[in-house]
Design a protein around this motif. Structure first.
Motif, PDB file in Angstrom:
ATOM      1  N   GLN A 202     -13.434  40.724  51.046  1.00 57.59           N
ATOM      2  CA  GLN A 202     -13.824  41.551  52.183  1.00 57.59           C
ATOM      3  C   GLN A 202     -14.587  42.794  51.725  1.00 57.59           C
ATOM      4  O   GLN A 202     -15.558  43.217  52.371  1.00 57.59           O
ATOM      5  N   GLU A 203     -14.144  43.369  50.619  1.00 53.58           N
ATOM      6  CA  GLU A 203     -14.821  44.558  50.091  1.00 53.58           C
ATOM      7  C   GLU A 203     -16.222  44.203  49.597  1.00 53.58           C
ATOM      8  O   GLU A 203     -17.171  44.982  49.785  1.00 53.58           O
ATOM      9  N   LEU A 204     -16.381  43.042  48.974  1.00 57.78           N
ATOM     10  CA  LEU A 204     -17.701  42.616  48.515  1.00 57.78           C
ATOM     11  C   LEU A 204     -18.653  42.446  49.698  1.00 57.78           C
ATOM     12  O   LEU A 204     -19.830  42.824  49.624  1.00 57.78           O
ATOM     13  N   LEU A 205     -18.149  41.861  50.789  1.00 55.55           N
ATOM     14  CA  LEU A 205     -18.979  41.730  51.989  1.00 55.55           C
ATOM     15  C   LEU A 205     -19.387  43.093  52.527  1.00 55.55           C
ATOM     16  O   LEU A 205     -20.551  43.302  52.911  1.00 55.55           O
ATOM     17  N   LYS A 206     -18.435  44.011  52.542  1.00 53.20           N
ATOM     18  CA  LYS A 206     -18.708  45.352  53.067  1.00 53.20           C
ATOM     19  C   LYS A 206     -19.796  46.045  52.249  1.00 53.20           C
ATOM     20  O   LYS A 206     -20.632  46.789  52.785  1.00 53.20           O
ATOM     21  N   ARG A 207     -19.807  45.784  50.944  1.00 52.24           N
ATOM     22  CA  ARG A 207     -20.782  46.426  50.060  1.00 52.24           C
ATOM     23  C   ARG A 207     -22.091  45.635  49.949  1.00 52.24           C
ATOM     24  O   ARG A 207     -22.959  45.982  49.144  1.00 52.24           O
ATOM     25  N   LYS A 208     -22.219  44.570  50.730  1.00 53.46           N
ATOM     26  CA  LYS A 208     -23.445  43.755  50.748  1.00 53.46           C
ATOM     27  C   LYS A 208     -23.744  43.142  49.388  1.00 53.46           C
ATOM     28  O   LYS A 208     -24.906  43.001  48.976  1.00 53.46           O
ATOM     29  N   VAL A 209     -22.708  42.742  48.682  1.00 53.48           N
ATOM     30  CA  VAL A 209     -22.871  42.075  47.396  1.00 53.48           C
ATOM     31  C   VAL A 209     -23.465  40.684  47.620  1.00 53.48           C
ATOM     32  O   VAL A 209     -23.155  40.011  48.605  1.00 53.48           O
TER      33      VAL A 209
END
Length: 316
Positions: A202-209
């Motif tokens: 979820q954090e990776l998605l939030k950071r647009k990884v």
């Protein structure tokens, strides 16, 4: 020359390591790779087995012991140990890779420009007999992943990838020292639950990884007999609900011992639906019972969160 480190977080599965290491060493890969065992305080002969494997031909094998018990601690130790590598690939100690797994991971990271790439997870029951009640819709709770045979970019939460088989460009962690697995979502030893990889996703998605699904990067995930019980799924959902209520849910003004009344109503509704399906012997009863278990866990999590805040306020 670029380098890949294959990281295996392991606890008391020494008997599975030789076959896994042999399968990894048999892989072809366009970059040199090493195999890292993160021994999370195993009480079996893991260190002896790793020492013997380190003398065999093939990719080098090394190990470190992570004294803090729990999967997020082991995974974060792997990140720290892999900062010297260009790429890191996680594979679990109860899995075996399919051919081309390492090469496919490196291709997505090195050629296609992915920062994170997740693969396909096939559930394998081995010598155990799969019970009739264990339907296909339950397999994702063993971390099954199969989004088809075509690779694609992931930009939302509808197609998550898990640490059962996932690889990273290590620049992601070198450039973001705050990007690590959340210790609150711990699972000790052979316990049930976890969720630290879902929170990181979820954090990776939030950071647009840049996240890639690569189906040729695949593993067989072997299910142990103690997980082939209905109680396993109920416990899994209770723990997931507890963590959701304790760490993720919003606070509400109107509560009973920290629990919003609507959550109690929802639990009663879920229990009613579960009893209705069981008494009528209808399909989906277990899946509905899992929903009720999650609702119950969420209530317990909100109660625990309330007590933690009260303790913190009293200490201040």
């Amino acid at each position: 020359m670029k380098k890949l480190t294959v990281a295996i977080c392991s606890y008391n599965r020494a008997q599975r390591l030789p076959e896994l290491i042999r399968a990894l060493r048999a892989q072809s890969c366009s970059v040199p790779f090493e195999i890292l065992i993160i021994d999370n305080n195993s009480t079996d002969n893991t260190q002896t087995v790793v020492a013997e494997l380190s003398h065999d031909e093939g990719a080098p094998v090394r190990s470190v012991i992570e004294n803090e018990q729990g999967i997020p601690f082991a995974r974060n130790r792997a990140i720290a140990e892999c900062l010297h590598s260009d790429y890191m690939l996680f594979i679990d100690d109860d899995e075996l890779p399919w051919p081309h797994t390492l090469e496919s991971a490196v291709h997505s990271l090195d050629v296609e420009g992915a920062e994170c790439v997740g693969g396909r997870v096939n559930i394998n029951f081995g010598a155990y007999i799969r019970p009739n009640w264990l339907t296909d819709d339950l397999l994702p709770f063993y971390a099954e992943i199969n989004y088809g045979t075509k690779p694609f970019w992931i930009d939302d939460a509808s197609t998550p990838v898990w640490t059962s088989i996932v690889a990273y460009n290590m620049d992601l962690f070198r450039n973001n020292p705050d990007l690590r697995f959340d210790y609150r979502y711990n699972r000790r030893g052979k316990g049930i639950g976890g969720g630290e990889d879902g929170i990181l996703f979820q954090e990776l998605l939030k950071r647009k990884v840049k996240i890639r699904y690569q189906p040729d990067m695949a593993v067989d995930h072997f299910v142990e007999d103690w997980k082939m019980k209905r109680s396993y799924f109920l416990k899994l959902h209770f723990i997931a609900g507890r963590k959701y209520g304790q760490f993720q849910m919003d606070d509400y003004d109107r509560t009973i011992l920290g629990v919003p009344p609507f959550m109690i109503r929802q639990l009663l509704q879920q229990i009613g639906k579960t009893l209705n399906l069981y008494l009528r012997n209808k399909p989906g009863a277990l899946r509905q019972a899992m929903n009720a278990s999650h609702a119950m866990g969420s209530i317990w999590g909100k109660f625990l969160a309330r007590n933690e805040k009260k303790h913190t306020a009293d200490a201040a």
